[in-house]
Design a protein around this motif. Structure first.
Motif, mmCIF file in Angstrom:
data_model
loop_
_atom_site.group_PDB
_atom_site.id
_atom_site.type_symbol
_atom_site.label_atom_id
_atom_site.label_comp_id
_atom_site.label_asym_id
_atom_site.label_seq_id
_atom_site.Cartn_x
_atom_site.Cartn_y
_atom_site.Cartn_z
ATOM 1 N N ARG A 62 32.267 31.758 42.027
ATOM 2 C CA ARG A 62 32.950 30.562 41.538
ATOM 3 C C ARG A 62 34.456 30.839 41.447
ATOM 4 O O ARG A 62 34.868 31.949 41.085
ATOM 5 N N SER A 63 35.265 29.846 41.776
ATOM 6 C CA SER A 63 36.721 29.933 41.592
ATOM 7 C C SER A 63 37.172 28.717 40.801
ATOM 8 O O SER A 63 36.600 27.623 40.943
ATOM 9 N N GLU A 64 38.198 28.899 39.976
ATOM 10 C CA GLU A 64 38.717 27.799 39.169
ATOM 11 C C GLU A 64 40.126 28.143 38.692
ATOM 12 O O GLU A 64 40.540 29.317 38.688
ATOM 13 N N ALA A 65 40.855 27.114 38.284
ATOM 14 C CA ALA A 65 42.206 27.285 37.730
ATOM 15 C C ALA A 65 42.121 27.262 36.216
ATOM 16 O O ALA A 65 41.498 26.365 35.640
ATOM 17 N N CYS A 66 42.704 28.258 35.576
ATOM 18 C CA CYS A 66 42.715 28.361 34.111
ATOM 19 C C CYS A 66 44.165 28.459 33.659
ATOM 20 O O CYS A 66 44.764 29.551 33.704
ATOM 21 N N GLU A 67 44.742 27.316 33.262
ATOM 22 C CA GLU A 67 46.144 27.235 32.851
ATOM 23 C C GLU A 67 47.038 27.774 33.968
ATOM 24 O O GLU A 67 47.083 27.202 35.054
ATOM 25 N N ASP A 68 47.721 28.895 33.737
ATOM 26 C CA ASP A 68 48.632 29.433 34.742
ATOM 27 C C ASP A 68 48.007 30.580 35.527
ATOM 28 O O ASP A 68 48.709 31.405 36.100
ATOM 29 N N ARG A 69 46.667 30.602 35.582
ATOM 30 C CA ARG A 69 45.969 31.682 36.276
ATOM 31 C C ARG A 69 44.872 31.120 37.174
ATOM 32 O O ARG A 69 44.384 30.010 36.967
ATOM 33 N N VAL A 70 44.486 31.922 38.170
ATOM 34 C CA VAL A 70 43.365 31.606 39.046
ATOM 35 C C VAL A 70 42.260 32.611 38.749
ATOM 36 O O VAL A 70 42.482 33.828 38.820
#
Length: 539
Positions: free
Chosen positions: A462-470
């Motif tokens: 799984r990949s996702e964006a978390c605030e200012d991080r990937v």
């Protein structure tokens, strides 16, 4: 006539005697002056009773002297008359004192203006007391006593002042001596601390001239203390320049290159703090300098060792993936051979199927490109090269790893799935290193499910964006992780696999942390574990 002459002679004699009193009373204390005055008055005026009270102008206890055995109630009369004398400072004659058997005449005279010096009270049973001559003699004696008493008090005040001055001077000298000794001890202690420190230390004034330095500083830079103390040098300018941007705040060490006396350079860690003066303003700074050349060389050696180890790990991974890679390349090659054979057969027929030949040739080209991509990825993993960071789409890297690992997962009967978020921000990373991390996590998950027979073998990325991080996570349904040793999973040479090297997770963590990210593991709710890493998105 003879009697008058005789009285005048006696009066003159008494006046001459009284004129010597100031010299006799010079420097004497008030009690002596009061006693002398009572003696002179009693003998000169032939008095029955004399009382002298001298008041201390500083508020001390008064001096009182009595002479004669006259009327016993006379002191009470004196006290009663003292208030009246204060309000009306002049001589008063009081008559008809005493009892029926003996009557007295008394004269009370103030000492000094408004009686501030005290009073003199005398008494006699003579009917004509006091005569004009006795008035004169009493006035002269009283004035002399007042002057002597005032002089005595001035002398006493002067002596007290001198004593206080001597005490103050002695106290000051004692304090100066103590303070000087304390400063010397403090200075000696400070110098002992400086000399004992293995860290190079230098104290700079506000103008960047050297206040003092320690032996470690001399050894580190090659400058003797007598060569730099009191002077401003390029070295102190360099230290002051590094401290200036931080103002007067304390700050952590910074790593810079510094120059010795002989011109050689070395890597140093420099930390500075302000020297605060008596009024709270910054009077300079103290700088600590540590030679970190050995540490830098060790870090460089460690970096090279890690790079070598990472390369070996990649080669080991490639060896384990050889069958999968062969299968991946075999598929496009088999398709190419099949399409080429069909095209040749079609061209040999009387009615040539050129359209079919054209489509087969297009397939051959596509399969050739696919085989070339597989080979290129393998070469990238096998090549030993320095990291090359650039803008990277994490989802593309995941697809590339999935292509490389697909056959291996099919062989191991692993159900593979992906959920990749769209529109992820790019990250600044090295493609090959990031491929290696994801491959390590996938291989780790596949191997953890090798012995599983009672449930599906599932691996999910799984990949996702978390605030200012990937963030990227790899989920498996394997044996999971032992939380008692979870902190050691990422240590070098620690492994739970019978044939494992214990380097995959350690190298993966080093790569992720080298990119400013973090790698960690959590147990799943049911079965298996989830390895995750997060990288900062490019601003």
């Amino acid at each position: 006539m003879i009697r008058e002459i005789q009285r005048l002679r006696i009066a003159l004699r008494d006046l001459v005697a009284l004129s010597t009193l100031p010299a006799a009373w010079a420097g004497r204390d008030p009690a002596t002056i009061a006693a002398g005055l009572t003696d002179v008055l009693a003998s000169a005026l032939q008095l029955d009773f004399v009382f002298v009270r001298l008041l201390d102008r500083n508020g001390g206890a008064p001096v009182e002297v009595t002479k004669g055995n006259g009327w016993s109630s006379f002191p009470t009369l004196v006290d009663a008359q003292l208030g009246a004398l204060t309000r009306k400072p002049r001589k008063d004659v009081i008559t008809n004192l005493g009892d029926c058997a003996q009557r007295y005449r008394a004269l009370i005279s103030p000492i000094g203006f408004d009686g501030v010096g005290g009073m003199v009270a005398v008494a006699s049973d003579r009917p004509n007391f006091p005569t004009d001559t006795e008035h004169l003699l009493l006035s002269v004696a009283t004035n002399h006593a007042a002057l002597a008493f005032q002089s005595a008090q001035l002398v006493q005040d002067l002596r007290i002042a001198e004593e206080e001055l001597v005490r103050a001077r002695d106290d000051l000298e004692t304090k100066v001596t103590e303070r000087t000794g304390e400063l010397r001890r403090t200075s000696a202690e400070l110098q002992a601390i400086l000399d004992a420190s293995p860290v190079g230390m230098v104290l700079l004034r506000a103008d960047r001239t050297v206040l003092r330095c320690n032996a470690a500083f001399e050894r580190l830079f090659g400058w003797r203390a007598d060569e730099v103390v009191g002077r401003r040098t390029p070295l102190t300018d360099a230290i002051g320049h590094q401290a200036t941007p931080m103002g007067t705040c304390r700050y952590s060490p910074i790593e810079i290159r510094m120059t010795r006396k002989d011109g050689s350079e070395f890597d140093a860690a420099l930390a500075c703090a302000p020297l605060v003066g008596d009024e709270g303003h910054t009077a300079g700074l103290v700088a600590n300098v540590v030679d970190i050349s050995d540490r830098k060389r060790a870090e460089e050696g460690q970096r090279k060792a890690e790079a070598e180890l990472a390369h070996v790990t990649r080669l080991t991974t490639l060896g384990e993936m050889a069958a999968s890679i062969a299968h991946e390349i075999n598929q496009p090659l088999t398709a190419i051979v099949a399409n080429a054979t069909a095209s040749r057969n079609w061209l040999m027929r009387p009615e040539r199927g050129l359209d079919r030949v054209h489509d087969a040739l297009a397939d051959i080209v596509n399969d050739g490109h696919r085989a070339a991509e597989v080979i290129q990825r393998v070469r990238q993993l096998a090549t030993k090269s320095d990291p090359k960071k650039g803008d990277l789409d994490v989802n593309e890297v995941i697809h590339e790893v999935a292509t490389l690992m697909r056959s291996e997962m099919q062989t191991q009967r692993v159900d593979f799935g992906m959920s990749l978020a769209r529109g992820l921000p790019v990250v600044l990373a090295d493609r090959v290193q990031l491929q290696q991390v994801i491959i390590n996590l996938v291989v780790n998950g596949v191997e953890s499910m090798a012995g599983i027979c009672d449930r599906p073998r599932e691996l999910f990325i799984r990949s996702e964006a978390c605030e200012d991080r990937v963030a990227v996570s790899v989920h498996d349904s394997g044996v999971g992780v032992d939380m008692r040793v979870v902190d050691r999973l990422f240590d070098a040479f620690y492994t739970t696999k019978p044939r494992g090297m214990g380097m995959g997770l350690s190298i993966s963590r080093s790569i992720i942390e080298g990119h400013g990210g973090r790698l960690w593991v959590t147990p799943n709710a049911n079965h298996g574990a989830t390895f995750q890493f997060a990288l900062p998105a490019k601003p």
